[in-house]
Design an enzyme around this catalytic site. Structure first.
Site, PDB file in Angstrom:
ATOM      1  N   HIS A 191      10.544  12.290  -0.307  1.00 26.18           N
ATOM      2  CA  HIS A 191       9.959  11.382   0.662  1.00 26.18           C
ATOM      3  C   HIS A 191       8.611  11.904   1.146  1.00 26.18           C
ATOM      4  CE1 HIS A 191       9.884   9.343   4.766  1.00 26.18           C
ATOM      5  NE2 HIS A 191       9.773   8.381   3.899  1.00 26.18           N
TER       6      HIS A 191
ATOM      7  N   HIS B  43       4.788  10.069   0.366  1.00 22.41           N
ATOM      8  CA  HIS B  43       3.768   9.756   1.367  1.00 22.41           C
ATOM      9  C   HIS B  43       2.489  10.565   1.158  1.00 22.41           C
ATOM     10  CE1 HIS B  43       5.708   6.824   4.011  1.00 22.41           C
ATOM     11  NE2 HIS B  43       6.831   7.411   3.672  1.00 22.41           N
TER      12      HIS B  43
ATOM     13  N   HIS C 110      11.152   2.283  -0.581  1.00 24.99           N
ATOM     14  CA  HIS C 110      12.044   2.371   0.572  1.00 24.99           C
ATOM     15  C   HIS C 110      13.244   1.419   0.441  1.00 24.99           C
ATOM     16  CE1 HIS C 110       8.473   4.458   2.204  1.00 24.99           C
ATOM     17  NE2 HIS C 110       9.347   5.111   2.944  1.00 24.99           N
TER      18      HIS C 110
ATOM     19  N   GLU D  94       3.588  -1.646   6.907  1.00 26.77           N
ATOM     20  CA  GLU D  94       3.761  -0.173   6.955  1.00 26.77           C
ATOM     21  C   GLU D  94       3.225   0.491   8.222  1.00 26.77           C
ATOM     22  OE1 GLU D  94       2.186   2.090   3.668  1.00 26.77           O
ATOM     23  OE2 GLU D  94       2.864   3.926   4.570  1.00 26.77           O
TER      24      GLU D  94
ATOM     25  N   HIS E 116       5.815  -0.659  11.332  1.00 27.58           N
ATOM     26  CA  HIS E 116       6.706   0.389  10.820  1.00 27.58           C
ATOM     27  C   HIS E 116       6.377   1.761  11.404  1.00 27.58           C
ATOM     28  CE1 HIS E 116       6.628   3.763   7.931  1.00 27.58           C
ATOM     29  NE2 HIS E 116       7.912   3.570   7.920  1.00 27.58           N
TER      30      HIS E 116
ATOM     31  N   HIS F 166       8.711   4.248  13.967  1.00 25.96           N
ATOM     32  CA  HIS F 166       9.024   5.680  13.817  1.00 25.96           C
ATOM     33  C   HIS F 166       8.666   6.418  15.111  1.00 25.96           C
ATOM     34  CE1 HIS F 166      10.095   6.820   9.622  1.00 25.96           C
ATOM     35  NE2 HIS F 166       9.506   5.695   9.286  1.00 25.96           N
TER      36      HIS F 166
ATOM     37  N   HIS G  60      14.527   1.480   8.702  1.00 24.29           N
ATOM     38  CA  HIS G  60      14.052   0.963   7.419  1.00 24.29           C
ATOM     39  C   HIS G  60      14.894  -0.216   6.939  1.00 24.29           C
ATOM     40  CE1 HIS G  60      10.436   2.882   5.925  1.00 24.29           C
ATOM     41  NE2 HIS G  60      10.764   3.866   6.742  1.00 24.29           N
TER      42      HIS G  60
HETATM   43 CU1  CUO Z   1       8.764   6.629   4.366  1.00 22.84          CU
HETATM   44 CU2  CUO Z   1       9.197   5.123   7.227  1.00 22.84          CU
HETATM   45  O1  CUO Z   1       9.285   6.859   6.346  1.00 22.84           O
HETATM   46  O2  CUO Z   1       8.061   5.247   5.517  1.00 22.84           O
END
Ligand code: CUO
Length: 688
Positions: free
Chosen positions: A211, A215, A240, A350, A366, A370, A406
């Site tokens: 992960h 990113h 995701h 995102e 998104h 978080h 998610h």
């Molecule tokens: Cu990979 Cu929310 O953590 O995008």
């Protein structure tokens, strides 16, 4: 080896130690111009450089940086503060630092700049921006980016193990005599907590480093040339979405129902999470979230965010999906069509501010989700606490709430997909292609077809590179941990081609047949839970063809050695191909979790295979550079410097509604598809 490239590699090691200390197990030291030393050491440069020069074998000269950069912008993030890609302010700082690194005119100046910057900015910010620059500069293609779990091991493992590692390494000199340290399984909660059944998945080192790496390869902000990758918004959705499908299926294996999407931000959150792990840079534990926590508006020095803002963005995005178009900053309507719609939505949701068509209006849903979740324990900073694991891409997947958040994001994408026309015969079919037989079989000669195996395995990871301030002479400080594993197997398909020789794309999925209560799933449910196993091109000769494919060749996964590869010179491959694998290559689902766990008594799945018409799938690449050696996980990670290599929308054919009610009817209606029942048996023992 070119000493500049070597220097770049070594700058990943011991991220918290000053740049003048030794690296490479005490064998190498940098010869630094005086300007590199920070004020703290400026008056003692001779003393410190002598001190770290004893017994070194190699000295790497570092040049004076031609133009001293003004690093004022980075000082807004303290050296001991946690760095998060989800916090706007941090993202902007990272983006500027990446730009600075990309602008260095040549390799030597990049090295000089990196050495100069390293001790002057937040260490996690440095490692991230530096890794992004290395991954994207054309002159650093061969520099291996180490796995994040080895640079910052404390973000991944139970902290007392690290303490033992330091002690063991300093007390017992020879690595051969040391005790192998064991990272315990199930250390974050007891079995009174249902969610704990999934800890082996959420807290897996390979899952979390994948992960992080994803990113890193697809940053949401930064210079246009690195953010603007082919179909990155769509890949954000798809990668995701697949994480969610895998997680939900894994829940069925453990008799838990699907995760509940976090669609109401004002309801208390039943799931608590106590991460236990330590922040790499300040040795504090990541804050916990107690059970039944209510989310609240965040108002902290780093920025504020209100729940009502998220709700507004959510409602605007949902309205746009219902209307079938989004509006850009000038008020132009951009249709959310079958091909581009999902990519546009991915960048909006995102949110990738650089590419969002209107981030003022659609906001930052998104990322700010978080953030709000990650500060639930201290939204107004009264307790001076940093963010919880949800605030950080290296740790977010540990927390059950990740999948609920998610899950909610995924329902938005799925709403858009559900409004698109049902796939028709031309899109799904492949005239003259008949898949007549499908099986998956374990390697053993007498293995029964279609019964696959999972079990526990104990493996080791080397923690040496991330043990700052530990002993320098030895690069072997090993810890072992338990993880799920699957026995390798082979797919075999028979295909009759009644036309001329042609190519097809073979798409393999597994779908759960039943939910946690053994109730059969409808095709519409199965398609949302379909797990992509592999995708590859096949040549089809006229007549009968037999296609074989190993599970270890999967286009979604990377082998174990890459998830946990060791850092340090002696681990570096010498062949050019293998070396290239080292970089971009940490991105990919861990092979040891390719199969869901199944059940001890066996759990049934549909193994689905489709061969689609390659003329409709093929992508004309703009450059003819050969495929990167590490393209094996391209379904999840794309290809470096290339277009995404499959023209169909990601997840095809399960990304949209299908014309039939059951999977049996679907494969009955299209000869280019086939399915078989498979059983996944879990052996609850540690093997190997
Ligand atoms: Cu990979 Cu929310 O953590 O995008």
């Amino acid at each position: 080896m070119n000493t500049d490239l070597k220097a770049l590699e070594l700058l990943f090691q011991r991220p918290l130690e000053p740049v003048f200390t030794t690296r490479d197990n005490g064998k190498t030291v940098f010869d630094l111009p005086e300007s590199v030393y920070t004020d703290r050491y400026r008056n003692n440069t001779e003393e410190v450089s002598n001190r770290f020069s004893q017994n070194v074998e190699t000295r790497i000269p570092i040049r004076e940086v031609a133009r001293k950069p003004n690093l004022e912008f980075a000082s807004k993030l303290g050296r001991k503060q946690q760095f998060s890609l989800f916090i706007n302010k941090h993202k902007e700082i990272a983006s500027q630092l990446i730009q600075l690194f990309l602008d260095a005119p040549n390799l030597q100046q990049f090295v000089a700049l990196a050495a100069y910057t390293k001790d002057r900015v937040n260490p996690v910010l440095f490692q991230y921006s530096y890794a992004v620059a290395i991954a994207h500069r054309p002159d650093t293609r061969t520099v291996p980016i180490p796995n994040i779990s080895q640079v910052f091991p404390s973000n991944f493992i139970e902290p007392s193990v690290l303490q033992d590692a330091r002690q063991e390494a300093s007390v017992i000199a020879k690595s051969g005599n040391r005790t192998v340290l064991e990272i315990p399984a199930n250390y974050t909660a007891s079995d009174r907590e249902d969610e704990q059944h999934l800890a082996y998945f959420r807290e897996d080192i390979g899952v979390n480093s994948h992960h992080w790496h994803w990113h890193l390869v697809y940053p949401a902000s930064g210079p246009m040339e690195i953010v603007n990758k082919d179909r990155r918004g769509e890949l954000f959705y798809y990668m995701h979405h697949q994480l969610l499908a895998r997680y939900n299926v894994e829940r069925f294996c453990n008799r838990l129902k699907r995760t509940i999407p976090l669609s109401n931000l004002r309801e208390e959150i039943p799931e608590g999470y106590f991460p236990k792990i330590l922040s790499s840079i300040n040795n504090r534990t990541y804050p916990a979230r107690i059970s039944k926590q209510q989310l609240r508006d965040v108002a902290r020095p780093d920025g504020s965010i209100e729940i009502s803002e998220l709700e507004r963005w959510r409602d605007r995005i949902l309205a746009a999906i219902d209307q079938g178009y989004v509006e850009d900053m000038q008020g132009n309507r951009i249709p959310l069509d079958e091909v581009r719609g999902i990519d546009i939505l991915g960048n909006i949701i995102e949110a990738c501010n650089t590419l969002s068509v209107n981030n003022q209006f659609y906001g930052n849903l998104h990322n700010q989700g978080h953030t709000i979740i990650s500060f639930a324990h201290d939204p107004d900073y009264r307790h001076l606490e940093d963010f919880g694991v949800m605030g950080d891409v290296t740790t977010a997947m540990r927390d059950p709430i990740f999948y609920r958040w998610h899950g909610f994001i995924d329902t938005i994408f799925n709403k858009h997909k559900a409004l698109l026309p049902v796939y028709n015969d031309t899109q799904l079919g492949f005239e003259g292609i008949n898949v007549t037989y499908v099986e998956a079989r374990l390697g053993a000669a007498n293995a029964r077809p279609n019964t696959l195996l999972t079990y526990w395995q104990r493996s080791s990871a080397n923690l040496a590179a991330g043990l700052d301030f530990g002993p320098v002479e030895d690069e072997n400080i090993t810890a072992t941990f338990r993880h799920l594993q699957n026995a390798p197997y082979t797919y075999t398909f028979n295909v009759i081609n009644s036309g001329p020789r042609r190519s097809g794309t073979c798409r393999i999925f597994i779908c759960p047949k039943t939910d946690e209560r053994n109730q059969p799933l409808r095709l519409e449910e199965q398609r949302l839970l379909a797990i992509e196993m592999d995708k590859f091109t096949v040549e089809l000769m006229p007549g009968e063809n037999t296609i074989r494919r190993e599970s270890t060749d999967s286009s979604v996964a990377i082998p174990f050695e890459r998830s946990f590869r060791a850092v340090g010179a002696s681990y570096q491959p010498t062949a050019a191909d293998d070396l290239a694998r080292f970089r971009f290559c940490g991105c990919g689902w861990p092979q040891h979790l390719l199969l869901p766990k199944g059940k001890p008594e066996g759990m049934q799945f549909d193994l689905f295979v489709m061969i689609s018409d390659y003329t409709q799938d093929a992508v004309q690449q703009l450059s003819n550079t050969p495929n990167d050696a590490c393209s094996t996980a391209y379904s999840f990670c794309g290809l470096k410097d290339k277009l995404y290599p499959d023209k169909r929308t990601m997840g095809f054919p399960f990304d949209r509604r299908l014309p039939n009610d059951t999977l049996n009817e679907l494969v009955g209606a299209f000869s280019n598809m086939a399915k078989t029942d498979i059983t996944i048996k879990f052996n609850d023992r540690v093997i190997g």
